[in-house]
Design a protein around this motif. Structure first.
Motif, PDB file in Angstrom:
ATOM      1  N   VAL A 102       0.853  -1.185   0.000  1.00  0.00           N
ATOM      2  CA  VAL A 102       0.000   0.000   0.000  1.00  0.00           C
ATOM      3  C   VAL A 102       0.887   1.232   0.000  1.00  0.00           C
ATOM      4  N   THR A 106      -1.435   6.688  -0.270  1.00  0.00           N
ATOM      5  CA  THR A 106      -2.828   6.238  -0.292  1.00  0.00           C
ATOM      6  C   THR A 106      -3.577   6.772   0.922  1.00  0.00           C
ATOM      7  N   ILE A 114      -7.815  -4.721   3.486  1.00  0.00           N
ATOM      8  CA  ILE A 114      -6.905  -4.910   2.353  1.00  0.00           C
ATOM      9  C   ILE A 114      -6.209  -6.246   2.574  1.00  0.00           C
ATOM     10  N   VAL A 120      -2.069  -1.500  -3.708  1.00  0.00           N
ATOM     11  CA  VAL A 120      -2.796  -0.236  -3.825  1.00  0.00           C
ATOM     12  C   VAL A 120      -1.757   0.832  -4.137  1.00  0.00           C
ATOM     13  N   THR A 124      -3.971   7.017  -4.507  1.00  0.00           N
ATOM     14  CA  THR A 124      -5.310   6.440  -4.470  1.00  0.00           C
ATOM     15  C   THR A 124      -6.080   6.923  -3.247  1.00  0.00           C
ATOM     16  N   ILE A 126      -9.195   5.554  -0.891  1.00  0.00           N
ATOM     17  CA  ILE A 126     -10.027   4.405  -0.560  1.00  0.00           C
ATOM     18  C   ILE A 126     -11.010   4.810   0.533  1.00  0.00           C
ATOM     19  N   VAL A 138      -5.135  -1.915  -7.311  1.00  0.00           N
ATOM     20  CA  VAL A 138      -5.779  -0.612  -7.514  1.00  0.00           C
ATOM     21  C   VAL A 138      -4.730   0.319  -8.094  1.00  0.00           C
TER      22      VAL A 138
END
Length: 210
Positions: A102, A106, A114, A120, A124, A126, A138
């Motif tokens: 991740v 993010t 997750i 990810v 991003t 979320i 992602v």
């Protein structure tokens, strides 16, 4: 350690407690003390599940453990949202498997899951109570809305927008920049090559209204 109970004594509940155990094992000191599972199925009111005690209904577990953290391990987006609305006075941690990658850029919110080997990427966003399942990806600068469910093996290309309450089926994918509207379903293995309207079902056979 902080006390935690898990809502949902089913497959997702098993995955959730496995992830908690993996988080504890990977940490210098265990973070979570799993006190048990809650489930509104009367047949699951007592006994044990995955080696942890059953705490009764969601209402009972909440009443008996007012200071505990809660993770809602329910895959159905509408039911997950409903249970969240019923619970008060608890915090809802995000659970991120130690094997997931991740990006530090993010943003993710409470109640999100997750899973193992998910990726990810950078930039991003979320939402809350999102599920990003095993080996899902992602892409950069994508947005995933509250209570969405991204199933195993899904691949979201960069600049994808996933609306609230969306279900992306196993091994589905999006072309860059696509949008999937609120409450839509994308069937297993289906590519999203154009924007998906809210509340519709996209499958290899076309688009249907729910």
């Amino acid at each position: 350690m902080r006390d935690l109970f898990i809502v949902g004594a089913g497959g997702f509940g098993r995955e959730a407690v496995w992830t908690v155990e993996r988080i504890n094992k990977a940490s210098q000191q265990p973070l979570w003390n799993v006190i048990g599972f809650a489930d509104d199925d009367p047949q699951k009111a007592e006994g044990n599940f995955e080696g942890y005690p059953m705490l009764g209904s969601v209402e009972k577990a909440s009443r008996d453990n007012p200071g505990a953290s809660v993770f809602i391990a329910i895959g159905d987006n509408a039911i997950r949202r409903k249970i969240y609305g019923q619970l008060r006075g608890h915090d809802f941690p995000a659970l991120i498997d130690p094997s997931a990658q991740v990006s530090p850029t993010t943003e993710f919110r409470h109640g999100t899951f997750i899973a193992v080997e998910a990726v990810v990427s950078v930039g991003t966003d979320i939402g809350k109570f999102v599920i990003i399942n095993a080996r899902a990806g992602v892409g950069h600068d994508s947005v995933v809305g509250d209570f969405a469910n991204i199933a195993p093996g899904v691949s979201l290309s960069g600049h994808t927008t996933i609306g609230e309450d969306v279900f992306m089926g196993t091994n589905s994918c999006t072309a860059p920049g696509m949008s999937v509207g609120k409450g839509a379903t994308v069937a297993c293995g289906t590519p999203v090559l154009k924007n998906v309207e809210p509340g519709t079902v996209l499958s290899p056979f076309g688009t249907l209204k729910k």
